[in-house]
Design an enzyme around this catalytic site. Sequence first.
Site, short mmCIF file in Angstrom:
data_model
loop_
_atom_site.label_atom_id
_atom_site.label_comp_id
_atom_site.label_asym_id
_atom_site.label_seq_id
_atom_site.Cartn_x
_atom_site.Cartn_y
_atom_site.Cartn_z
N ARG A 110 3.55 -9.12 2.66
CA ARG A 110 3.61 -8.04 1.68
C ARG A 110 4.64 -6.99 2.11
O ARG A 110 4.41 -6.74 3.51
CB ARG A 110 2.08 -7.62 1.47
CG ARG A 110 2.14 -6.41 0.57
CD ARG A 110 0.83 -5.93 0.32
NE ARG A 110 -0.08 -5.36 1.43
CZ ARG A 110 -1.18 -4.87 1.51
NH1 ARG A 110 -2.01 -5.02 0.27
NH2 ARG A 110 -1.62 -4.31 2.36
N GLU A 162 -3.00 -4.29 -8.39
CA GLU A 162 -4.10 -3.56 -7.98
C GLU A 162 -4.24 -2.15 -8.74
O GLU A 162 -5.02 -1.38 -8.37
CB GLU A 162 -4.02 -3.48 -6.43
CG GLU A 162 -2.61 -2.98 -5.84
CD GLU A 162 -2.31 -3.03 -4.37
OE1 GLU A 162 -3.13 -3.16 -3.64
OE2 GLU A 162 -1.22 -3.00 -3.85
N ASP A 193 -8.22 -2.40 -4.02
CA ASP A 193 -7.61 -1.03 -4.86
C ASP A 193 -7.94 -1.30 -6.39
O ASP A 193 -8.31 -0.18 -7.01
CB ASP A 193 -6.21 -1.16 -4.65
CG ASP A 193 -5.75 -0.39 -3.37
OD1 ASP A 193 -6.40 0.59 -3.10
OD2 ASP A 193 -5.08 -0.63 -2.67
C1 PEP Z 1 -6.34 -4.67 -1.86
O1 PEP Z 1 -6.23 -3.47 -2.28
O2 PEP Z 1 -7.22 -5.54 -2.56
C2 PEP Z 1 -5.59 -5.27 -0.94
C3 PEP Z 1 -5.65 -6.52 -0.25
O3 PEP Z 1 -4.77 -4.42 -0.24
P1 PEP Z 1 -5.22 -3.37 0.96
O4 PEP Z 1 -6.62 -3.94 1.25
O5 PEP Z 1 -4.35 -3.56 1.94
O6 PEP Z 1 -4.90 -2.16 0.35
MG MG Z 2 -4.31 -2.66 -1.80
#
Ligand code: PEP
Ligand code: MG
Length: 579
Positions: free
Chosen positions: A334, A433, A457
């Site tokens: 990512r 998200e 998120d």
């Molecule tokens: C999420 O938002 O589900 C995710 C995998 O990203 P992060 O937890 O790094 O924000």
């Molecule tokens: Mg996230």
Amino acid sequence: MREFTGISASPGIIIGKAFLYLDENLRIPRYSISPDEIGREMDRFERALKKAIGEIEALKKKTYSDLTEQDSQFLDSHILMLQDPSFIEEVRLSLMERSQNVEWIFFKTIQRQIAMLDNADDQYLRERTIDLHDISNRVLNHLLYRNRISLADLTEEVILVTHNLLPSDALAMNKRMIKGIAMDAGGRTSHTAILARSFEIPAVLGLSEITKIVRTGDEIVVDGNSGTVIVNPDEKVRERSDRAWQAWQKREEALLNLNELPAETLDGKHILLKANIEVPEETDSVLSHGADGIGLYRSEFLFLHPGGVATEDEQYRAYRQVLESMSGKPVTIRTLDVGGDKVIPDIEAVEDKNPLLGWRAIRYCLARTDVFKVQLRALLRASVYGDLRIMFPMISGIEELNRALEVLEEVIDELHKQGIPFSNEIPVGIMIEVPSAALTADILAKRADFFSIGTNDLIQYTIAIDRGNEKIAYMYEPFHPGVLRLIKMVIDNAHAHSIPVGMCGEMAADPYATVILLALGLDEFSMSAFGIPEVKQILRSVSLAEAEEQLGTIMEMKSYVDIDKYVKGWMNEHFDILS
Ligand code: PEP
Ligand code: MG
């Protein structure tokens, strides 16, 4: 009995006797010497250097079988530093000039070097200060005739309780005798956390003051799954921890049997189970837990150090290392998800007001294309070493996706012109998200090669609750009908456009959610490596038809409280869920 909560840095549960390892601050004496004592001081210094080098050589031999190429280079670099003639000369000249004892002169010389490195532009050089601290302590121990109990010489099984661990201590420790770690300092990405995970030692870090409470010989429980440490547990807690430990052991044994088996339902539906990682060193654990690949590499962890930005070469090396160690299995990296709750020192995406709704992730990258392009170049250069997929975080609509793809095209052109090789077949996907992305999944699916649902998120933004606020944590509910409907919408639209959908938020690791997600049609689950076996076990014990029948009932329900109760009841009846 007392209970403490820290950061779960390495999974597993262990009860045992504490061993308090304190590297109390060295008090360095400072006194004047006469000119005729300089020779004697220099002799003492050279003897201490020799002893320190001998110690490192012995460490290399003793831990030989456990040493990686990188560990070995790390110890060699310490020997080179201790043998550096210009450094020895600097100490000698300073001794003559200042007429002070050699411990003090040596200490000040090292401090000067540390200060210089701390100010260096190059991140690699800045990180070398930890090596200087390490060799400084080693030499001072000899100069001050201090005998430290060595973690390499432990002959009894213990739980290590310490303030912080030097990298060389962590490398040297007798891993067979250290059954758990509880530490005042450290986070999930600290050196100790990384090593604990790769040695599969349960660890709870970031406990602040555990060294002030625990004494050697105290009985303690380290629960690396929940991030708790219990000191002198009573009988009830002992029994509960024993049971949890036994269940954990059983689960680990089951893991060995499951590793080679596919995540396939009773009626033959195949699901991919991938791992989330934060640092390249986690790939050993990813492979040993039988993952089908990496579904989320959170690249921002490369930037989480004072100084912020990681250079193109640093990034390239990290991405290449991950791709190579996964030997051809797919790796989704990512792009930078800075801002919001991921505050990166020295990167300007730090905001006081509404940071979670602010200048973060792809929004930051599209504004700072200089930073974004460096990352994309590093990714493309590394792409020839494995099966790379690139993923953009926090996409909220088609404009952002189009612009991100444009920047990627510009970087591709650049590399093309420069004759730098890269793979022509890199799938480019997006995280779903933000609710507006979920609601326009049909539009986004036309331009993305895959989706990965970030429920951490997505739930936060759908229910409007800060995922870090403990007062409203009870509302953070993956089974909220609003969330389930959005997930369904995303999966249905992706499939209508023939692209696969994964999930890399924590919901993918929640065993209670496995059957629902299967029935919703999720193609890939991605989670911390240690969560994979339990989810695999559930998937292998259910049929898609049965799961779909359950989903039918659940999607008719109106309240998340009812859904939660129903799902947990059904799941507990049908599966042996541990967490
Ligand atoms: C999420 O938002 O589900 C995710 C995998 O990203 P992060 O937890 O790094 O924000
Ligand atoms: Mg996230």
